[in-house]
Design a protein around this motif. Structure first.
Motif, short mmCIF file in Angstrom:
data_model
loop_
_atom_site.label_atom_id
_atom_site.label_comp_id
_atom_site.label_asym_id
_atom_site.label_seq_id
_atom_site.Cartn_x
_atom_site.Cartn_y
_atom_site.Cartn_z
N GLN A 712 8.57 -4.78 0.56
CA GLN A 712 8.12 -3.87 -0.11
C GLN A 712 7.45 -4.86 -1.26
O GLN A 712 6.62 -4.26 -1.81
N LEU A 713 6.92 -5.94 -1.30
CA LEU A 713 5.82 -6.60 -2.01
C LEU A 713 4.81 -6.26 -1.82
O LEU A 713 3.30 -6.75 -2.33
N ALA A 714 5.12 -6.27 -0.23
CA ALA A 714 3.20 -6.42 0.58
C ALA A 714 2.77 -4.99 0.53
O ALA A 714 1.73 -4.88 2.20
N ARG A 715 3.83 -3.72 0.37
CA ARG A 715 3.02 -2.94 0.49
C ARG A 715 1.45 -2.71 -0.59
O ARG A 715 1.39 -2.65 -1.69
N LYS A 716 0.84 -1.48 -0.71
CA LYS A 716 -0.65 -2.14 -1.06
C LYS A 716 0.13 -1.30 -2.44
O LYS A 716 -1.42 -1.67 -3.16
N ASP A 717 0.77 -0.35 -2.60
CA ASP A 717 0.43 0.01 -4.19
C ASP A 717 1.78 -1.08 -4.45
O ASP A 717 2.35 -0.85 -5.52
N SER A 718 1.91 -1.78 -4.35
CA SER A 718 3.39 -2.68 -4.80
C SER A 718 2.57 -3.36 -6.72
O SER A 718 1.14 -3.19 -6.68
N ILE A 719 3.41 -3.55 -6.60
CA ILE A 719 3.23 -4.10 -8.51
C ILE A 719 2.53 -5.38 -7.88
O ILE A 719 2.93 -6.33 -6.55
N GLY A 720 1.96 -5.68 -8.63
CA GLY A 720 1.27 -6.82 -8.63
C GLY A 720 -0.44 -6.49 -7.15
O GLY A 720 -1.39 -7.49 -7.36
N ARG A 721 -0.55 -5.35 -6.11
CA ARG A 721 -1.03 -5.14 -5.43
C ARG A 721 -2.02 -6.32 -4.72
O ARG A 721 -3.24 -6.71 -4.45
N CYS A 722 -1.16 -7.10 -4.41
CA CYS A 722 -1.11 -8.31 -3.75
C CYS A 722 -2.70 -7.97 -2.13
O CYS A 722 -3.30 -8.79 -2.06
N THR A 723 -1.38 -7.62 -1.73
CA THR A 723 -2.05 -7.03 0.12
C THR A 723 -3.42 -6.55 -0.28
O THR A 723 -3.91 -5.63 0.76
N LYS A 724 -3.55 -5.75 -1.51
CA LYS A 724 -4.59 -4.78 -0.92
C LYS A 724 -5.39 -5.79 -0.88
O LYS A 724 -6.70 -5.27 -0.74
N CYS A 725 -5.71 -7.08 -1.14
CA CYS A 725 -7.13 -7.69 -1.71
C CYS A 725 -7.33 -9.65 -0.16
O CYS A 725 -7.77 -9.45 0.32
N HIS A 726 -5.70 -8.87 -0.36
CA HIS A 726 -5.10 -10.71 0.96
C HIS A 726 -4.90 -10.06 1.46
O HIS A 726 -3.41 -9.37 1.80
N SER A 727 -5.29 -10.02 3.13
CA SER A 727 -4.42 -9.93 4.79
C SER A 727 -3.66 -10.64 4.43
O SER A 727 -3.45 -11.80 4.38
N VAL A 728 -2.62 -9.81 5.43
CA VAL A 728 -1.97 -10.47 6.28
C VAL A 728 -2.38 -10.22 7.18
O VAL A 728 -2.17 -9.03 8.38
N ASP A 729 -1.81 -11.12 8.37
CA ASP A 729 -2.14 -11.82 9.90
C ASP A 729 -0.80 -11.73 10.30
O ASP A 729 0.15 -12.57 9.50
N ASP A 730 -0.98 -11.70 12.11
CA ASP A 730 0.56 -11.76 12.23
C ASP A 730 0.49 -13.29 13.05
O ASP A 730 -0.83 -13.00 13.73
N ASN A 731 1.13 -13.99 12.82
CA ASN A 731 0.88 -15.30 13.03
C ASN A 731 2.20 -15.73 13.99
O ASN A 731 3.36 -16.54 13.55
N HIS A 732 2.07 -15.28 15.45
CA HIS A 732 3.25 -15.49 16.74
C HIS A 732 4.83 -14.86 14.84
O HIS A 732 5.64 -15.27 15.76
N GLY A 733 4.13 -13.75 15.57
CA GLY A 733 6.13 -13.17 14.39
C GLY A 733 5.95 -13.21 12.95
O GLY A 733 6.21 -12.01 12.32
N ALA A 734 4.73 -14.05 12.64
CA ALA A 734 5.51 -14.06 11.10
C ALA A 734 4.83 -13.92 10.32
O ALA A 734 3.36 -13.35 11.32
N LYS A 735 4.69 -13.56 9.09
CA LYS A 735 3.11 -12.76 8.54
C LYS A 735 2.71 -13.42 7.56
O LYS A 735 3.68 -13.70 6.48
#
Lengths: 840, 278
Positions: A712-735
């Motif tokens: 929910q929070l990591a959607r590009k259009d979610s409130i705060g827009r965190c992941t619009k600029c902060h990329s999310v990496d897959d790291n051994h299953g974790a994000k």
């Protein structure tokens, strides 16, 4: 010309230069013919030895000395000429031999002085130590097998010392990691992986050997550890005793290349071409330079919005870091906030809520449930809220075996008319779980209610709870479920709730008593009161029948309008400022205005029992409004408390209160049937913590329930827009959310080293563009790569650097082309020795 | 002679080229050893010690004349060229730097002394014999004092003989004032090493000076005196140059043995403090 020398056995003496002694009369030019003996004693007596011939003594002086003398021997046969004895002299060769012995003895003496002297440590050194090692005051600090004392070094021959023992003395002060004696002081597995990666590169070339010296090199020492791994020791490359100004880190290119399969010649001609340098992965911060340069910055300049800062030069955003080694990025506040703050705080959000749905009362088809005799207690009829991700998670973490959420998944909870009994049972279970959750949130602390799967640090827990106030929960519970405790208690006891009317009883029972006083129109209940359920203040009590609104002290805790008091404090309806936040019908005292039931002008539209749905704001408990059809107030008397017939006399008409606007600077607020959180701004702790926490839950069974929050929070259009600029990496299953840009201090393992410092002045008029050139690919390519979580799949904004750019200056005659200028041998960071000083 | 010179020159050139080639081989091997993660100083150090051992073979060969180890001349040539090679190896071993510790100073000084004296000896050995052969009568060095005494006695007798005649004291005076000291001991050593004729020219002029005062008999004596003076001069030349051939060995051989003592100590110390890396 006088001829001095005659040769012939009669004319010439036989010279013996190898003899140790010569006659002492040689200096006078008249040596005796016999010469000294081997012991150096003069053997001469007379000139000749007379011989008896025919009864006469004859002189036997040699012809070289003049032949027989005139006088002849004496009558007794003795020679008449007595030679004077001499003092034998050493021959030249003997003198030379003696000199040789003395020289050797002198050398022995000097060596003995050097070795055995008081300053043997200093005299034996083959050269001064470097400045860095000036602290080494005795040989034992670096040379294993050497003992104290002037001749302690001789112990080296008595004790077997291996190279690793010497090398360990280096690591006493220099911490090079856990693998100090492997190549590059790195784990063997890492080196093998790097080799495999290199071989797998498509542009990988076959090994070359452009180094002539490597073609004649000897085999390397075959030193192996106890486990069979090859070892290389410090002294292989670091040579000491070469003077105080020696750089111990200087290593020739030839030595570097000994171990490598490919052996290069010059940098320009032989070194492999750079591949993707310096881009090893996609940027952690999603920033499309091309779109910003080409579109957004010009737009911002044109718009000329007050307070908006638009960069004009690279250094507006990029500044040299410590030592001008890496270029770092300025802070968000100084660069991005003027344009992006609005979308983070939600100010720029045109539609939809500006806060994150945290807790909500899911909308249910209450009518159908009531008709079908499903007792869910009080439930807001007007709620159309969906189940939030947080609630899904919190419900799943409740300590029961039932996955109530799963049970109602896929159902249209707002239309259960065609649902089966089994489905309704699931809905019932779901609704009670929601109520229990809300009750737990109110009655326990957040961490207990949230039921974390593992121990959470305090700081993190604080971030996860977002500092939510207990009053927020209480207010919500009171507004949504005024009789929550009673409902739950009855439910636990297997008794029907007070508001439940069995379908059979409903047919007989009069219509809602609330409507008795009503004009006949069915009122739409406000939060807290639902039609069809007997929430009248005069609702019958199943125990003692007391239904008096003004009857306190009823045994039935919930039979009076006054909710039970947990602490036996006053539960007087008119008791303002009750210490028991949840025990008074009066709302919690978050705002001073709302603590009195008779307090008019309360802007919280759902925080008083008297619904201020009317425009007049008249919340008189006894107020009647026969004309209002809009009134949805489920007031205390079930009277439509619409417009009051009495005009307000003290307070002016207030605008409708918007809690979302009230929380424009962030924080918790309740709107309709949902408790929401509005970000406080960039780097909001609540969002930050939840994204980190939930991101780690991926791939873990116990914590998989938290992943939906991340989604929910990591959607590009979610409130705060965190992941619009902060990329999310897959790291051994974790994000993993990359909150920071490239952090130089985080660079622990690196093969190459580059410092901007010596290159900044070389950039000339081109500046950064001298090396960093924008690519010509489409901007979309850059952003598309962030859809997935693999940081190694990327499209860069800038063209990778090529070797030719560096080779312009880095020649043997120019800036140098040593391997160690750009490559690190020790991949891991090298720590300086730090003496652990005991406290005095 | 010219052919011999050309042959010698060719031989010398070939030897020089061969020595240079060997040095280059050593240089490359040393580099190859050093880049192989090994300590090259042990490699070139032992090469240096080996070269010195080969140099010592010459001394042993001269002492072991019975055993058939080849001609001394051959070993002398080996001694020459290996000596030059050793200088190159030493330069590599010391990295071309001055020493900076007492032990290193000792080694360095002794080696330089040996090397320099050796090079000087080579030069002297090439120059002096030709000089001796081209300058009058060659005499055995050990007999020079005998001949010197003989010449002195002859000169004295001649001078005394000249006193007998009237007005013929000039020669005797000259002998007393100049020639007696001249004949007494070796004279003008440095001048003879420089092959300078100035001292003998001065004495000749002295002799020429008194000639006008002599009658015919005196002139005959003067002629004999001139012969004695020339013989003495030649003897001094022989003494100076042959003595140089003897003397330089005093600078070459004793430091050699002192150097060996220092080398032994050096090897022991180096291995005592070695890192153990082969």
């Amino acid at each position: 010309m006088i001829i001095l020398q005659k040769f012939g056995f009669k004319d010439s003496r036989y010279e013996r230069p190898q003899d140790k002694w010569v006659c002492g009369h040689l200096v006078e030019g008249n040596p005796c013919p016999l010469g000294p003996g081997a012991d150096g004693k003069c053997r001469v007596t007379t000139v000749c030895r007379p011989q008896m011939v025919d009864g006469r003594w004859e002189c036997r002086r040699s012809p070289q000395d003049g032949g027989p003398c005139e006088g002849g021997p004496l009558p007794d046969g003795r020679c008449c000429k007595q030679l004077e004895p001499c003092v034998s002299q050493s021959s030249l060769r003997a003198k030379r031999n003696r000199t040789t012995w003395w020289a050797a003895a002198l050398a022995v003496g000097i060596v003995a002085l050097i070795i055995g002297g008081g300053t043997a440590d200093e005299y034996l050194m083959p050269g001064p130590l470097s400045q860095a090692h000036a602290v080494a005051t005795n040989c034992r600090m670096c040379h294993a097998g050497v003992k104290l004392g002037n001749l302690g070094w001789l112990h080296r021959f008595a004790a077997a010392v291996s190279p690793v023992q010497n090398a360990k003395l280096c690591t006493t002060c220099h911490d090079v990691g856990k693998h100090p004696f492997t190549a590059h002081t790195s784990p063997i597995e890492q080196l093998r992986k790097m080799t495999a990666d290199l071989k797998a590169e498509p542009q990988n070339q076959p090994p070359i050997n452009d180094s002539w010296i490597q073609k004649i090199a000897f085999p390397v020492p075959n030193l192996k550890s106890a486990t069979g791994e090859p070892e290389i020791f410090c002294a292989t490359c670091h040579k000491e005793h070469k003077g105080i100004f020696t750089k111990l880190t200087t290593v020739s290119n030839d030595v570097c290349q000994t171990c490598h399969v490919s052996k290069f010649g010059t940098f320009a001609q032989s070194h492999p071409q750079f591949s993707q340098y310096p881009f090893m992965r996609r940027t952690r911060i999603v920033f499309d330079h091309k779109s910003h340069f080409g579109k957004y910055f010009p737009q911002a300049v044109q718009a000329a919005t007050a307070g908006q800062v638009v960069p004009t030069v690279c250094s507006d955003c990029h500044v040299p870091g410590a030592g001008q080694k890496y270029m770092e990025i300025r802070s968000y506040d100084s660069m991005c906030s003027s344009c992006h703050n609005g979308e983070i705080s939600g100010a720029n959000v045109a539609m939809g809520p500006k806060g994150i749905d945290f807790i909500a009362v899911p909308g249910l088809d209450v009518a159908t449930l009531a008709e079908r005799g499903v007792d869910i207690g009080e439930w807001p009829q007007n709620s159309e809220a969906g189940l939030t991700a947080f609630m899904r998670t919190l419900l799943a973490s409740q300590k029961n075996d039932q996955d109530v959420v799963k049970g109602v998944a896929g159902l249209d909870l707002l239309d259960l008319s065609t649902a089966s009994d089994a489905t309704l049972a699931k809905v019932k279970a779901f609704s009670w779980a929601v109520k229990r959750l809300l009750h737990n949130l109110e009655s326990t602390n957040m961490s207990s209610a949230m039921a974390m799967p593992h121990e959470v640090a305090q700081q993190q827990m604080a971030g996860l709870t977002g500092g939510i106030s207990h009053d927020v929960i209480v207010e919500a519970d009171r507004a949504w479920f005024p009789n929550l405790n009673d409902d739950l208690m009855r439910h636990d006891q297997g008794k029907p709730t007070k508001s439940f009317v069995p379908p059979a009883a409903k047919e007989k029972a009069p219509t809602d008593q609330v409507n008795k006083i009503n004009t006949g129109k069915t009122t739409s209940p406000e939060p807290g009161l639902t039609p069809g359920s007997n929430q009248s203040i005069l609702a019958p009590s199943n125990d003692n029948g007391s239904s008096d609104i003004l009857s306190p002290g009823s045994n039935d805790n919930n039979s009076a309008i006054l909710p039970p008091s947990n602490d036996n404090t006053s539960s007087e309806i008119l008791s303002p400022g009750s210490k028991d936040n949840g025990s008074s019908i009066l709302p919690s005292g978050n705002d001073n205005k709302g603590s009195n039931i008779l307090s008019p002008g309360n802007n919280d539209n759902s925080s008083t029992i008297l619904s201020p749905n009317s425009d007049s704001g008249n919340s008189d408990i006894l107020s009647l409004d026969n004309n209002s059809s809009k009134s949805k107030a489920g007031n205390l008397l079930g009277i439509d408390a619409g417009k009051s017939t009495e005009p307000s006399t003290t307070e002016p008409v207030n605008k409708p209160f918007n809690p979302e606007t009230y929380a424009e600077y962030g924080g918790w607020y309740r709107q309709d049937y949902t408790i929401r959180y509005r970000p406080t701004g960039h780097a909001d702790m609540f969002l930050h913590t939840w994204l980190d926490f939930a991101g780690q839950a991926f791939g873990k069974d116990k914590e998989s329930q938290f992943t939906r929050i991340f989604d929910q929070l990591a959607r590009k259009d979610s409130i705060g827009r965190c992941t619009k600029c902060h990329s999310v990496d897959d790291n051994h299953g974790a994000k993993i959310v990359n909150w920071l840009a490239f952090d130089p201090t985080g660079v622990k393992t690196r093969v190459t080293k580059f410092s901007h410092a010596p290159h900044i002045e070389m950039a000339g008029t081109k500046g950064c563009l001298a090396c960093h050139v924008l690519t010509t690919t489409a901007s979309d390519d850059y952003l598309k790569t962030y859809a997935a979580g693999d940081p190694q799949v990327y499209s860069q904004n800038f063209v990778s650097l090529k070797k030719d750019l560096c080779a312009n200056c880095h020649t043997a005659q120019g800036a140098g082309e040593n391997c160690t200028q750009c490559h690190k041998y020790h991949f891991t960071e090298f720590s300086r020795p730090l003496i652990k000083t005991k406290l005095p | 002679m010219a052919q011999m010179s050309r042959a010698l020159s060719k031989g010398t050139l070939l030897s020089v080229v061969l020595t240079g080639f060997v040095f280059i081989l050593f240089f490359l091997a040393n580099k190859g050893y050093g880049v192989a993660l090994r300590d090259a100083k042990y490699f070139n150090g032992w090469i240096l010690a080996s070269c010195m051992a080969v140099l010592m073979f010459f001394t042993l060969r001269k002492r072991m004349v019975i055993l058939p180890f080849g001609r001394v001349r051959f070993w002398l040539l080996i001694h020459y060229y290996v000596g030059f090679l050793t200088i190159g190896v030493f330069w590599i071993h010391s990295r071309g730097l001055f020493p900076d510790s007492p032990m290193e100073w000792l080694l360095w000084t002794l080696f330089i002394l040996v090397a320099v004296s050796g090079v000087i000896g080579v030069i002297i050995s090439k120059i002096v014999p030709h000089r001796l052969a081209s300058q009058g009568e060659r005499v055995i060095f050990e007999r020079i004092p005998i001949f010197r005494a003989q010449l002195a006695a002859d000169a004295e007798a001649l001078a005394l003989d000249s006193i007998g005649g009237e007005n013929e004291v000039s020669l005797a005076e000259l002998h007393k004032n100049v020639l007696a000291a001249y004949f007494a001991r070796p004279r003008n050593i440095l001048a003879h090493l420089r092959m300078s004729n100035r001292p003998i020219a001065r004495i000749r002029s002295e002799l020429d000076t008194v000639e006008r005062y002599l009658d015919d008999e005196g002139k005959v004596r003067l002629g004999k005196m001139r012969d004695l003076v020339e013989a003495k001069n030649n003897l001094d030349i022989q003494y100076a140059n042959a003595g140089l051939l003897k003397l330089w060995l005093f600078l070459h051989i004793p430091p050699t043995f002192a150097l060996f003592v220092a080398i032994i100590a050096h090897v022991v110390i180096e291995y005592a403090f070695s890192t153990g890396i082969p």
